[in-house]
Structure formats: structure tokens, C-alpha cells
Motif scaffolding. Structure first.
Motif, PDB file in Angstrom:
ATOM      1  N   SER A 161       0.816  -1.216   0.000  1.00 43.63           N
ATOM      2  CA  SER A 161       0.000   0.000   0.000  1.00 43.63           C
ATOM      3  C   SER A 161       0.851   1.268   0.000  1.00 43.63           C
ATOM      4  N   GLY A 162       2.188   1.117   0.144  1.00 50.78           N
ATOM      5  CA  GLY A 162       3.067   2.280   0.025  1.00 50.78           C
ATOM      6  C   GLY A 162       3.942   2.579   1.228  1.00 50.78           C
ATOM      7  N   LEU A 163       3.791   1.844   2.328  1.00 49.49           N
ATOM      8  CA  LEU A 163       4.616   2.116   3.510  1.00 49.49           C
ATOM      9  C   LEU A 163       6.021   1.555   3.323  1.00 49.49           C
ATOM     10  N   PRO A 164       7.051   2.281   3.774  1.00 48.18           N
ATOM     11  CA  PRO A 164       8.404   1.717   3.783  1.00 48.18           C
ATOM     12  C   PRO A 164       8.456   0.478   4.678  1.00 48.18           C
ATOM     13  N   LYS A 165       9.458  -0.377   4.463  1.00 48.16           N
ATOM     14  CA  LYS A 165       9.505  -1.678   5.131  1.00 48.16           C
ATOM     15  C   LYS A 165       9.474  -1.582   6.644  1.00 48.16           C
ATOM     16  N   MET A 166      10.330  -0.739   7.262  1.00 48.81           N
ATOM     17  CA  MET A 166      10.383  -0.681   8.719  1.00 48.81           C
ATOM     18  C   MET A 166       9.076  -0.168   9.294  1.00 48.81           C
ATOM     19  N   MET A 167       8.468   0.815   8.651  1.00 48.26           N
ATOM     20  CA  MET A 167       7.191   1.346   9.128  1.00 48.26           C
ATOM     21  C   MET A 167       6.115   0.266   9.040  1.00 48.26           C
ATOM     22  N   ALA A 168       6.158  -0.505   7.955  1.00 51.42           N
ATOM     23  CA  ALA A 168       5.184  -1.585   7.776  1.00 51.42           C
ATOM     24  C   ALA A 168       5.384  -2.675   8.831  1.00 51.42           C
ATOM     25  N   ARG A 169       6.647  -2.961   9.174  1.00 49.91           N
ATOM     26  CA  ARG A 169       6.925  -3.975  10.185  1.00 49.91           C
ATOM     27  C   ARG A 169       6.403  -3.546  11.555  1.00 49.91           C
ATOM     28  N   VAL A 170       6.624  -2.273  11.902  1.00 46.97           N
ATOM     29  CA  VAL A 170       6.138  -1.768  13.186  1.00 46.97           C
ATOM     30  C   VAL A 170       4.621  -1.832  13.241  1.00 46.97           C
ATOM     31  N   LEU A 171       3.972  -1.404  12.183  1.00 51.77           N
ATOM     32  CA  LEU A 171       2.508  -1.414  12.161  1.00 51.77           C
ATOM     33  C   LEU A 171       1.979  -2.843  12.235  1.00 51.77           C
ATOM     34  N   GLY A 172       2.606  -3.757  11.484  1.00 54.45           N
ATOM     35  CA  GLY A 172       2.193  -5.155  11.532  1.00 54.45           C
ATOM     36  C   GLY A 172       2.352  -5.749  12.916  1.00 54.45           C
ATOM     37  N   CYS A 173       3.433  -5.389  13.599  1.00 51.75           N
ATOM     38  CA  CYS A 173       3.668  -5.875  14.952  1.00 51.75           C
ATOM     39  C   CYS A 173       2.600  -5.360  15.917  1.00 51.75           C
ATOM     40  N   LEU A 174       2.276  -4.087  15.822  1.00 52.56           N
ATOM     41  CA  LEU A 174       1.269  -3.503  16.710  1.00 52.56           C
ATOM     42  C   LEU A 174      -0.111  -4.114  16.479  1.00 52.56           C
ATOM     43  N   TYR A 175      -0.453  -4.347  15.218  1.00 50.66           N
ATOM     44  CA  TYR A 175      -1.789  -4.868  14.914  1.00 50.66           C
ATOM     45  C   TYR A 175      -1.975  -6.322  15.327  1.00 50.66           C
ATOM     46  N   THR A 221      -0.895  -7.571  18.199  1.00 51.38           N
ATOM     47  CA  THR A 221      -0.927  -7.685  19.656  1.00 51.38           C
ATOM     48  C   THR A 221      -2.347  -7.451  20.131  1.00 51.38           C
ATOM     49  N   ASP A 222      -2.752  -8.171  21.166  1.00 51.93           N
ATOM     50  CA  ASP A 222      -4.120  -8.021  21.665  1.00 51.93           C
ATOM     51  C   ASP A 222      -4.350  -6.652  22.291  1.00 51.93           C
ATOM     52  N   THR A 223      -3.318  -6.078  22.911  1.00 49.01           N
ATOM     53  CA  THR A 223      -3.470  -4.763  23.533  1.00 49.01           C
ATOM     54  C   THR A 223      -3.476  -3.643  22.501  1.00 49.01           C
ATOM     55  N   GLY A 224      -2.870  -3.900  21.330  1.00 42.16           N
ATOM     56  CA  GLY A 224      -2.769  -2.854  20.315  1.00 42.16           C
ATOM     57  C   GLY A 224      -1.783  -1.776  20.688  1.00 42.16           C
ATOM     58  N   SER A 225      -0.909  -2.054  21.671  1.00 46.36           N
ATOM     59  CA  SER A 225       0.068  -1.054  22.079  1.00 46.36           C
ATOM     60  C   SER A 225       1.332  -1.744  22.583  1.00 46.36           C
ATOM     61  N   LEU A 226       2.482  -1.111  22.309  1.00 46.17           N
ATOM     62  CA  LEU A 226       3.776  -1.606  22.763  1.00 46.17           C
ATOM     63  C   LEU A 226       4.687  -0.418  23.031  1.00 46.17           C
ATOM     64  N   THR A 227       5.686  -0.609  23.892  1.00 45.89           N
ATOM     65  CA  THR A 227       6.687   0.427  24.107  1.00 45.89           C
ATOM     66  C   THR A 227       7.765   0.307  23.030  1.00 45.89           C
ATOM     67  N   ALA A 228       8.635   1.303  22.984  1.00 50.87           N
ATOM     68  CA  ALA A 228       9.725   1.277  22.009  1.00 50.87           C
ATOM     69  C   ALA A 228      10.633   0.078  22.240  1.00 50.87           C
ATOM     70  N   SER A 229      10.932  -0.216  23.511  1.00 52.55           N
ATOM     71  CA  SER A 229      11.812  -1.351  23.809  1.00 52.55           C
ATOM     72  C   SER A 229      11.161  -2.672  23.436  1.00 52.55           C
ATOM     73  N   GLU A 230       9.848  -2.777  23.639  1.00 54.27           N
ATOM     74  CA  GLU A 230       9.139  -4.007  23.268  1.00 54.27           C
ATOM     75  C   GLU A 230       9.137  -4.201  21.758  1.00 54.27           C
ATOM     76  N   LEU A 231       8.924  -3.116  21.026  1.00 58.02           N
ATOM     77  CA  LEU A 231       8.963  -3.201  19.563  1.00 58.02           C
ATOM     78  C   LEU A 231      10.357  -3.581  19.074  1.00 58.02           C
ATOM     79  N   ALA A 232      11.376  -2.951  19.654  1.00 64.22           N
ATOM     80  CA  ALA A 232      12.749  -3.241  19.245  1.00 64.22           C
ATOM     81  C   ALA A 232      13.108  -4.694  19.518  1.00 64.22           C
ATOM     82  N   GLN A 233      12.647  -5.211  20.659  1.00 66.04           N
ATOM     83  CA  GLN A 233      12.931  -6.596  21.010  1.00 66.04           C
ATOM     84  C   GLN A 233      12.219  -7.564  20.074  1.00 66.04           C
ATOM     85  N   ARG A 234      10.966  -7.292  19.777  1.00 66.15           N
ATOM     86  CA  ARG A 234      10.189  -8.196  18.923  1.00 66.15           C
ATOM     87  C   ARG A 234      10.679  -8.184  17.481  1.00 66.15           C
TER      88      ARG A 234
END
Length: 243
Positions: A103-117, A119-132
Motif C-alpha cells: 500500500s506504500g509504507l516503507p519496510k520498517m514502518m510496515a513492520r512496526v505497524l504489523g507488529c502492533l496490529y 498484539t491483543d493490547t494494540g500497544s507496545l513500548t519502544a523497547s518491546e517493539l525493538a525486542q520483537r
């Protein structure tokens, strides 16, 4: 529908299909595979113009080898909520990431969005995203800033003053409205050009038609978003057992 990883022969058929100008859906139909599998395969291996079957197959083998090396002997994936299959969740997250990239998102932005979506909470911290995602905090920060500018994520103050990055239902509505409003500047500028170029001339008519079309579409999008907003808050029955 066959399961498992794509074979080298299937990758050769994908390359042939791309060379023949076939759509992803048609290639998937011929291989009896999901369209998302073909889309992900092509996008992560050079795109439609750069896809090479032998290189894609070798890259997949290398990724599999690195995963095995990264996992200590005898280790197991962390248990998933609701009894989910960890590998299936990982593959789905990759597929969702590919859709965002298409749809046009750069790879890293798409990865972050995919990771957030996913998760059941729909939210993560920066450290949690970096770890995952196994990337640096700086990469996460850059991706979040970009996604925020598109109204695709928002920040919340969490515990111990740690920011959490959130995707929620209303962001889809806000993003749709923003997308519709993004046409306003072109519409206004195009109509200014009509007077300068002379109404009825080919150039002025082209601009006027484009402005009218985008104006019509934008109004329709905004109206549909307003009418359908409540759908975003429809709650489905959830499974009580989480493990």
C-alpha cells in the motif's frame, strides 16, 4: 491448498508469471497458493521488476539458517495467548507487513505497524517493539514518527513515564478523513488553473475534470467514513481461554 514453504520450482513459476505480466492473484491461483503468499514472496525478494527465483530461494534458505542459529538448542517459542500457533502468527505478521508495504509504507514502518496490529493490547513500548522486531531503538523511533505523521499510530503515557505506541479503531477513521482532505489542495489549485489557462481549453478542461472527480470522490469518502464509523466499535465475542 498446499502448505509449507515455497519450493524452488514454485519460485520459478512465480518468476515466469511476473515475466508474462500476470497479477499476483493469477499466479497464486495457478500454484494453488494464497495471494498473500505470492505478494509477500515477491515484495521481500526484489519486487516485481527485480524478482529472481534462484536468488529468492537462496535468500529463504539463508533466513531459515539464521533463525536456527539464533534459537538456542532445545529452546521453544514463547507460549501464545488464546492457544495460537507461534509460527503461524509470525507468518501472518509477515503477510500483514507485506500488505502494508504494497500500500506504500516503507519496510520498517510496515513492520512496526504489523507488529502492533497483531498484539491483543494494540500497544507496545519502544523497547518491546525493538525486542520483537530485533532492530535498534533508533529505527523504531524513526518509524513511529513517520506513522504518527500519517495518523496511523498515536502515543500514550504508560507506566514509569514510558511512552506506548498505540493502534486503535478510531485511527482508521482519522486516516480515511486525512486521506480525503489531502486532495483539497490539488482541487483548489487545479480550479485556479482553469481561469489562468482559459476555460474550455484542453489544458483547463483536463484540470477541471480532475478537480471535479477528486472533489466527488473525497466527499463520498468522508460521507462513508462518517456513516461507517460505528462499525469500528463493533465488538465480536472473544474467546475466554487465553492459553
Amino acid at each position: 491448498m498446499p502448505g509449507g514453504r515455497l519450493t524452488q520450482q514454485e519460485r520459478q513459476q512465480i518468476a515466469g508469471g511476473l515475466a508474462d505480466g500476470l497479477a499476483y492473484a493469477e499466479i497464486a491461483r495457478r500454484l494453488d497458493r494464497p495471494t498473500s503468499t505470492i505478494t509477500r514472496e515477491v515484495m521481500r525478494n526484489g519486487g516485481p521488476a527485480g524478482y529472481r527465483a534462484d536468488l529468492a530461494h537462496r535468500a529463504t534458505q539463508q533466513r531459515t539458517h539464521r533463525r536456527k542459529q539464533a534459537a538456542p538448542a532445545g529452546s521453544q517459542a514463547l507460549p501464545q495467548a488464546y492457544g495460537r500457533d507461534a509460527e503461524a502468527v509470525r507468518d501472518y505478521q509477515e503477510a500483514l507487513t507485506t500488505v502494508f508495504m504494497t500500500s506504500g509504507l516503507p519496510k520498517m514502518m510496515a513492520r512496526v505497524l504489523g507488529c502492533l496490529y497483531t498484539t491483543d493490547t494494540g500497544s507496545l513500548t519502544a523497547s518491546e517493539l525493538a525486542q520483537r522486531l530485533k532492530v535498534s531503538p533508533a529505527s523504531i523511533s524513526k518509524a513511529i514518527t513517520f506513522l504518527e505523521s500519517l495518523d496511523l499510530v498515536r502515543r500514550e503515557q504508560g507506566e514509569r513515564r514510558r511512552e506506548r505506541y498505540v493502534v486503535d479503531d478510531d485511527l482508521w477513521y482519522q486516516s480515511m478523513i486525512r486521506s480525503a482532505r489531502a486532495n483539497d489542495q490539488f482541487i483548489e489549485t487545479a480550479r485556479q488553473g482553469v481561469g489562468i489557462l482559459g476555460r474550455g481549453t484542453p489544458a483547463a478542461t483536463r484540470l477541471e475534470n480532475a478537480a471535479s472527480f477528486l472533489d466527488f470522490v473525497s466527499e463520498g469518502l468522508i460521507r462513508a467514513a462518517e456513516q461507517g464509523r460505528e462499525v469500528l466499535y463493533t465488538r465480536t465475542e472473544t474467546t475466554e481461554t487465553k492459553s
